[in-house]
Structures are given as C-alpha cells and as structure tokens.
Design a protein around this motif. Structure first.
Motif, PDB file in Angstrom:
ATOM      1  N   GLN A 166       2.315   9.384  -5.902  1.00 49.81           N
ATOM      2  CA  GLN A 166       2.870  10.714  -5.627  1.00 49.81           C
ATOM      3  C   GLN A 166       3.985  11.069  -6.601  1.00 49.81           C
ATOM      4  OE1 GLN A 166       3.997  10.444  -1.506  1.00 49.81           O
ATOM      5  NE2 GLN A 166       1.927  10.960  -0.753  1.00 49.81           N
ATOM      6  N   GLN A 167       4.798  10.050  -7.000  1.00 51.45           N
ATOM      7  CA  GLN A 167       5.871  10.308  -7.955  1.00 51.45           C
ATOM      8  C   GLN A 167       5.311  10.742  -9.302  1.00 51.45           C
ATOM      9  OE1 GLN A 167       9.161  10.224  -7.195  1.00 51.45           O
ATOM     10  NE2 GLN A 167       9.452  11.112  -9.233  1.00 51.45           N
ATOM     11  N   ASN A 168       4.253  10.100  -9.745  1.00 51.06           N
ATOM     12  CA  ASN A 168       3.616  10.498 -11.009  1.00 51.06           C
ATOM     13  C   ASN A 168       3.057  11.920 -10.916  1.00 51.06           C
ATOM     14  OD1 ASN A 168       4.181   8.005 -12.151  1.00 51.06           O
ATOM     15  ND2 ASN A 168       2.222   7.107 -11.504  1.00 51.06           N
ATOM     16  N   GLN A 169       2.492  12.224  -9.770  1.00 54.17           N
ATOM     17  CA  GLN A 169       1.980  13.587  -9.587  1.00 54.17           C
ATOM     18  C   GLN A 169       3.100  14.609  -9.615  1.00 54.17           C
ATOM     19  OE1 GLN A 169      -0.139  13.210  -5.875  1.00 54.17           O
ATOM     20  NE2 GLN A 169      -2.047  12.538  -6.852  1.00 54.17           N
ATOM     21  N   LYS A 199       6.027  18.895 -12.418  1.00 51.77           N
ATOM     22  CA  LYS A 199       7.270  19.430 -12.988  1.00 51.77           C
ATOM     23  C   LYS A 199       7.110  19.743 -14.466  1.00 51.77           C
ATOM     24  CE  LYS A 199      10.715  17.377  -9.886  1.00 51.77           C
ATOM     25  NZ  LYS A 199      11.858  16.440  -9.800  1.00 51.77           N
ATOM     26  N   SER A 200       6.419  18.853 -15.176  1.00 53.16           N
ATOM     27  CA  SER A 200       6.190  19.077 -16.604  1.00 53.16           C
ATOM     28  C   SER A 200       5.348  20.325 -16.832  1.00 53.16           C
ATOM     29  CB  SER A 200       5.511  17.851 -17.210  1.00 53.16           C
ATOM     30  OG  SER A 200       5.210  18.056 -18.566  1.00 53.16           O
ATOM     31  N   SER A 201       4.323  20.491 -15.995  1.00 53.10           N
ATOM     32  CA  SER A 201       3.474  21.685 -16.123  1.00 53.10           C
ATOM     33  C   SER A 201       4.262  22.944 -15.838  1.00 53.10           C
ATOM     34  CB  SER A 201       2.287  21.577 -15.166  1.00 53.10           C
ATOM     35  OG  SER A 201       1.492  20.458 -15.454  1.00 53.10           O
ATOM     36  N   ILE A 202       5.104  22.903 -14.797  1.00 58.76           N
ATOM     37  CA  ILE A 202       5.927  24.077 -14.472  1.00 58.76           C
ATOM     38  C   ILE A 202       6.914  24.371 -15.599  1.00 58.76           C
ATOM     39  CG2 ILE A 202       7.684  24.940 -12.878  1.00 58.76           C
ATOM     40  CD1 ILE A 202       6.278  23.380 -10.670  1.00 58.76           C
ATOM     41  N   SER A 203       7.480  23.302 -16.183  1.00 58.99           N
ATOM     42  CA  SER A 203       8.432  23.487 -17.284  1.00 58.99           C
ATOM     43  C   SER A 203       7.771  24.138 -18.485  1.00 58.99           C
ATOM     44  CB  SER A 203       9.019  22.133 -17.665  1.00 58.99           C
ATOM     45  OG  SER A 203       9.894  22.263 -18.759  1.00 58.99           O
ATOM     46  N   ARG A 204       6.549  23.689 -18.785  1.00 54.42           N
ATOM     47  CA  ARG A 204       5.838  24.294 -19.918  1.00 54.42           C
ATOM     48  C   ARG A 204       5.529  25.768 -19.659  1.00 54.42           C
ATOM     49  NH1 ARG A 204       3.194  19.231 -20.057  1.00 54.42           N
ATOM     50  NH2 ARG A 204       1.458  20.089 -18.851  1.00 54.42           N
ATOM     51  N   LEU A 205       5.212  26.094 -18.411  1.00 51.32           N
ATOM     52  CA  LEU A 205       4.924  27.489 -18.078  1.00 51.32           C
ATOM     53  C   LEU A 205       6.155  28.372 -18.204  1.00 51.32           C
ATOM     54  CD1 LEU A 205       2.600  27.026 -14.960  1.00 51.32           C
ATOM     55  CD2 LEU A 205       1.926  27.769 -17.245  1.00 51.32           C
ATOM     56  N   SER A 206       7.339  27.774 -17.977  1.00 49.59           N
ATOM     57  CA  SER A 206       8.570  28.576 -18.013  1.00 49.59           C
ATOM     58  C   SER A 206       9.234  28.602 -19.385  1.00 49.59           C
ATOM     59  CB  SER A 206       9.558  28.019 -16.978  1.00 49.59           C
ATOM     60  OG  SER A 206       9.888  26.681 -17.267  1.00 49.59           O
ATOM     61  N   LEU A 207       8.659  27.913 -20.376  1.00 47.61           N
ATOM     62  CA  LEU A 207       9.272  27.886 -21.713  1.00 47.61           C
ATOM     63  C   LEU A 207       9.214  29.252 -22.389  1.00 47.61           C
ATOM     64  CD1 LEU A 207       8.067  24.455 -23.172  1.00 47.61           C
ATOM     65  CD2 LEU A 207      10.390  25.117 -22.536  1.00 47.61           C
ATOM     66  N   ASN A 208      10.197  29.485 -23.245  1.00 53.40           N
ATOM     67  CA  ASN A 208      10.307  30.736 -23.991  1.00 53.40           C
ATOM     68  C   ASN A 208       9.708  30.521 -25.375  1.00 53.40           C
ATOM     69  OD1 ASN A 208      11.089  32.981 -25.396  1.00 53.40           O
ATOM     70  ND2 ASN A 208      13.219  32.939 -24.733  1.00 53.40           N
ATOM     71  N   LEU A 235       0.830  -1.211   0.000  1.00 51.58           N
ATOM     72  CA  LEU A 235       0.000   0.000   0.000  1.00 51.58           C
ATOM     73  C   LEU A 235       0.865   1.263   0.000  1.00 51.58           C
ATOM     74  CD1 LEU A 235      -2.811  -1.000   2.550  1.00 51.58           C
ATOM     75  CD2 LEU A 235      -3.044  -0.737   0.068  1.00 51.58           C
ATOM     76  N   ILE A 236       1.943   1.226   0.802  1.00 49.82           N
ATOM     77  CA  ILE A 236       2.834   2.384   0.859  1.00 49.82           C
ATOM     78  C   ILE A 236       3.538   2.591  -0.489  1.00 49.82           C
ATOM     79  CG2 ILE A 236       4.909   3.318   1.937  1.00 49.82           C
ATOM     80  CD1 ILE A 236       2.445   3.480   3.679  1.00 49.82           C
ATOM     81  N   CYS A 237       3.941   1.531  -1.123  1.00 52.14           N
ATOM     82  CA  CYS A 237       4.593   1.643  -2.435  1.00 52.14           C
ATOM     83  C   CYS A 237       3.642   2.227  -3.478  1.00 52.14           C
ATOM     84  CB  CYS A 237       5.100   0.263  -2.893  1.00 52.14           C
ATOM     85  SG  CYS A 237       6.492  -0.373  -1.931  1.00 52.14           S
ATOM     86  N   ASP A 238       2.389   1.803  -3.427  1.00 53.86           N
ATOM     87  CA  ASP A 238       1.405   2.364  -4.365  1.00 53.86           C
ATOM     88  C   ASP A 238       1.226   3.861  -4.142  1.00 53.86           C
ATOM     89  OD1 ASP A 238       1.075  -0.150  -5.360  1.00 53.86           O
ATOM     90  OD2 ASP A 238      -0.761  -0.581  -4.198  1.00 53.86           O
ATOM     91  N   VAL A 239       1.219   4.264  -2.882  1.00 55.49           N
ATOM     92  CA  VAL A 239       1.089   5.694  -2.584  1.00 55.49           C
ATOM     93  C   VAL A 239       2.303   6.460  -3.105  1.00 55.49           C
ATOM     94  CG1 VAL A 239       0.991   7.400  -0.717  1.00 55.49           C
ATOM     95  CG2 VAL A 239      -0.412   5.349  -0.597  1.00 55.49           C
ATOM     96  N   VAL A 240       3.500   5.872  -2.915  1.00 54.49           N
ATOM     97  CA  VAL A 240       4.729   6.538  -3.381  1.00 54.49           C
ATOM     98  C   VAL A 240       4.731   6.681  -4.901  1.00 54.49           C
ATOM     99  CG1 VAL A 240       7.240   6.297  -3.558  1.00 54.49           C
ATOM    100  CG2 VAL A 240       6.087   5.829  -1.390  1.00 54.49           C
ATOM    101  N   ASN A 241       4.330   5.631  -5.594  1.00 51.52           N
ATOM    102  CA  ASN A 241       4.286   5.694  -7.067  1.00 51.52           C
ATOM    103  C   ASN A 241       3.288   6.738  -7.546  1.00 51.52           C
ATOM    104  OD1 ASN A 241       6.206   3.679  -7.355  1.00 51.52           O
ATOM    105  ND2 ASN A 241       4.673   2.029  -7.375  1.00 51.52           N
TER     106      ASN A 241
END
Length: 467
Positions: free
Chosen positions: A291-294, A299-308, A283-289
């Motif tokens: 959260q990692q996907n989130q 990070k991808s959303s933030i990267s897209r916002l910071s693109l030039n 159960l803990i591993c599923d929660v970690v995975n």
C-alpha cells in the motif's frame, strides 16, 4: 311505394260540368274523406253535398260508371276541390302536415306515418322513411355478419350472439394492458397475465407476477449455500448470520484479506491464530509495504499532473512578515518555489528567495535566484542553458493602471558552470539578484497586501536581450 290517384281519392267525387252562367242549377260540392282545416269545406257545403247526392241518386239510378267519370270533366270544380286545405290522413297518428288537397299525394310518398309491411317479411309495419334503417339494423329477418368471428346471423340471433362471441377482443380485467380474444381470456389471466397473483414458493405469500422476481432477491425463506461450504445443505437467508456465528463448522481465518488461506472449525481456528502470530504479522507488513508503494506512485502521478510546463511561474508567498522575522533570527533562511518546466520536455527550474537578503543584499534587501534542477529530459536538451530569465515583483494596487512593478532580468553566461547540465546534486544557490528590492521599498507601495507577496519568474527562449 307510390300511391295512385284512385287509392287516396276512393271516396272523393266531383260535380258534373255546369255552365258558369246557369244560375238556376244547383251547385254540387264533393264529398271529402281527408280531414279538412277550418277554412276549407264548411258544414253547409256538406249538407248541400248530401242533397245533391240524393238528387243524383233519384235522377240517375241507371247511370253507369262512364257517367260518373264524366264528373272529372269540369275543370273549374276540380280546381276548387283540389285547392281545399286538408290534413294528412295520418293526422291521428301524429302527422302535423296540412296543405292543399293536390299536395296530399306527394306528402304521402314521404310521410313517416305512412307505413309499409317489411320487405323481409318480418311482419312489421314500418314507416317508409325508416324502412332502410329497419332492414339494416332492427329487422329480425335481416342477414348480417359478426364483426369479430365473421359468421352470418339473422337479426334476433345476432343480438343473442353479441356479448358472447369468443373472438371479441377484451381488455384483461387485471389491468395489465393486454387486449385478448374472449375465448383466450381465462387462460391469459391464469397463465400469462403479468398482473396475476402468484404465491412465493418459499414463504407462500402472494405477489403480483411481475414483482415476484424482486421479492425472491429479498425473501428471507430463500435457500442459499453457506459461504464457507460447510456440510449444511438447506439454509434460509434469514438464518445465515446465526449459522455463521454459532453453527458453521468451517470458517476462514481473520487474516484472509491479508493472504491467509486457512479454513477450519471454530476450535481449530482459535488454535491457528495462536500458533501463527508471526506469519500473520508478516502478511500484514507485506500489505502495508504494498500500500505504501501504491501511495508513493499515486503521489508521484498527482505531482506530475500539477507541474507547470508553461515556462512562467507565479509564486505566491504568504505570511511574509513572519517569514522575514524568522529570517532575522535564522541565518541563511531560504524559501524555495515549486519546480516548473520551460516546456513539457524542457528544462526543470526552481526559484529561491532570501527574505532577509543574501550576499551583498544581506539584512537590507530581498534576494532572488534561479537554479537548474536535474530533469527527465536533460539528455535531449542543449547545454549550456541560454534562455533569458526575468523576475517581477507585482504592485497590488487597486488601480492596475497605476501599478509600479519591479522587474529584473538577465541572459545566462554560457561559460558559468551554473548553466551547464546539472548533476544529481545541483548548485545550492543558482544565479540571480542579491539586491532585488530593498526592505524600505516594500513599505512604500502595495508590494505586500494582506501579508501576501507575488513574484513572477519567466523564462523566454526567444529573447537575446535582458528586459
């Protein structure tokens, strides 16, 4: 009430007509009842008046009332008498009036000491000037209405009624701001007033009514249900913590946040934890995975916002001295810029720089290149890439007018494969200038200040000539 002349001259008498030329005739002066001033009638005049009265009484015992009235026919004597200065007949009551006798009648019509019996038959003697106020406000027999209940009263009964009228609006004594009729005031203070004191039904302490609800939120005696839904029916807030730790027979698993739904007594819970370690770890591993996907998505959303998306990149290269020193010991060391787009849905590009040179500029120059990266919208773009590209090394002198920037530009060759639509593995080098600027030139001007260098990479689709 206007007095007639006979009412205020009952004791006044006038001499008979005498000829002005008859010196032998005795002068006769009148008897005056009103008080006189010092410059009016004298004592000798009064004595002469007494002698004349005696003479007239002796000589005219048979005179009639008609003969007495003939006294008024002497105009000169009447004028003299009426010009005498007298005081008001109410002088002893405090009236300060003093003037000619002829004005006494007019004064009495307005004299405040000239009293009349109350016209409402209350028995009071009221000065004429105060009669109107007396009839309106002070007469015991006046008829008036209460301004609150509109009932009619006489004067003395109204005085008893004022202050006791049940319809009179009064402010609540508890200072709640409500104005209410006196007859309802007691009920308001006991039932409706927001500032009345009420006891808490749980702890029995008294609180102002409008704060009692706030108290109930924090009252330690308020009964609540056990969050574990155990068999305890009556539990006060102050005992909840100790109940959950020591008494509650049902509690949730420590891994309930991870998804375990077990509930049981403390003994059963300990056994559950011991026997289900593997399931809890999963159960803990599923929660970690999850959260990692989130985190990756964020990070991808933030990267897209910071693109030039402007088509122009200002590349700041810090600690350049250490980087060029590292490049001398490390062959082929390359610095890459953040990726940027020519527009929001345009080409995706990236610049690269070799501090110790590359190709023909190795060991003597700085080399710069531009490479095309696989973009999200490549299928909609025109190929080959045909925009002009320029590199600018900024001179950071303190006088911008004296700056001498180094600029190199090119127009892509449509036949070269580096400007075709890129594959998922783009060319490692790109296209650019192996001898962009020499190491010696970097020392001659302010291309580096505080060990920082600025390079601008600009892509312009409108230019067909390299500048």
């Amino acid at each position: 009430m206007v007095r007639s002349l006979t009412q205020w001259t009952k004791t006044l008498s006038f001499p008979t007509r005498l000829s002005p030329n008859n010196k032998s005739a005795k002068e006769v002066s009148p008897t005056v009842t009103p008080s006189l001033s010092n410059n009016s009638l004298t004592a000798s005049t009064v004595n002469n008046n007494k002698e004349n009265n005696n003479t007239m009484n002796n000589n005219n015992n048979c005179s009639s009332m008609t003969e007495i009235n003939q006294i008024y026919s002497d105009f000169e004597s009447e004028k003299t008498i009426m010009s005498s200065v007298v005081y008001c007949i109410h002088h002893k009551e405090g009236c300060k009036w003093s003037d000619e006798l002829r004005k006494l009648k007019g004064h009495l019509n307005t004299c405040k000491h000239d009293t009349l019996p109350c016209t409402s038959n209350c028995g009071a003697q009221i000065p004429k000037v105060l009669m109107e106020d007396h009839l309106l406000y002070t007469c015991p027999q006046r008829r008036t209405r209460c301004e609150f209940c509109s009932k009619e009263f006489t004067g003395h009964t109204l005085e008893d009624h004022v202050g006791n009228c049940g319809y009179e609006p009064l402010y609540c004594e508890n200072k709640c701001g409500v104005k209410i009729q006196k007859r309802h005031l007691s009920q308001h203070k006991n039932s409706d007033c927001s500032k009345r004191l009420l006891p808490c039904r749980y702890c029995s302490k008294e609180f102002v009514a409008d704060t009692l609800a706030i108290h109930h939120v924090k009252c330690p005696r308020v009964p609540i249900n056990c969050p574990n839904r155990c068999d305890v029916n009556f539990l006060s807030r102050e005992n909840l913590e100790s109940h959950l730790k020591e008494e509650c027979t049902i509690s949730g698993c420590f891994f309930k946040e991870a998804g375990c739904r077990f509930k049981g007594s403390k003994y059963v819970l300990d056994k559950h934890l011991e026997e289900n370690c593997q399931q809890h770890l999963q159960l803990i591993c599923d929660v970690v995975n999850k959260q990692q996907n989130q985190i990756t998505s964020l990070k991808s959303s933030i990267s897209r916002l910071s693109l030039n998306y402007s088509g122009t990149l200002i590349w700041k290269i810090s600690d350049f001295s250490s980087k060029i020193a590292e490049a001398k010991t490390k062959e082929g060391m390359e610095l890459v810029s953040p990726p940027f787009y020519t527009s929001q849905y345009g080409y995706k590009l990236q610049a690269s720089l070799f501090p110790y040179g590359n190709g023909t500029g190795e060991k003597t120059h700085i080399s710069v290149y531009i490479k095309i990266l696989p973009g999200e919208y490549d299928a909609l773009l025109r190929w080959p890439f045909a925009h002009s590209v320029s590199f600018t090394l900024f001179d950071q002198t303190t006088c911008p007018d004296q700056a001498c920037n180094i600029i190199e530009s090119f127009i892509p060759d449509p036949t070269w494969k580096n400007f075709q639509r890129p594959s998922r593995e783009p060319d490692s080098l790109g296209f650019g200038f192996p001898k962009f600027v020499s190491h010696e030139m970097l020392k001659k001007r302010y291309f580096m200040r505080e060990d920082v260098m600025f390079i601008r990479v600009k892509v312009d689709p409108s230019k067909i000539v390299a500048v």
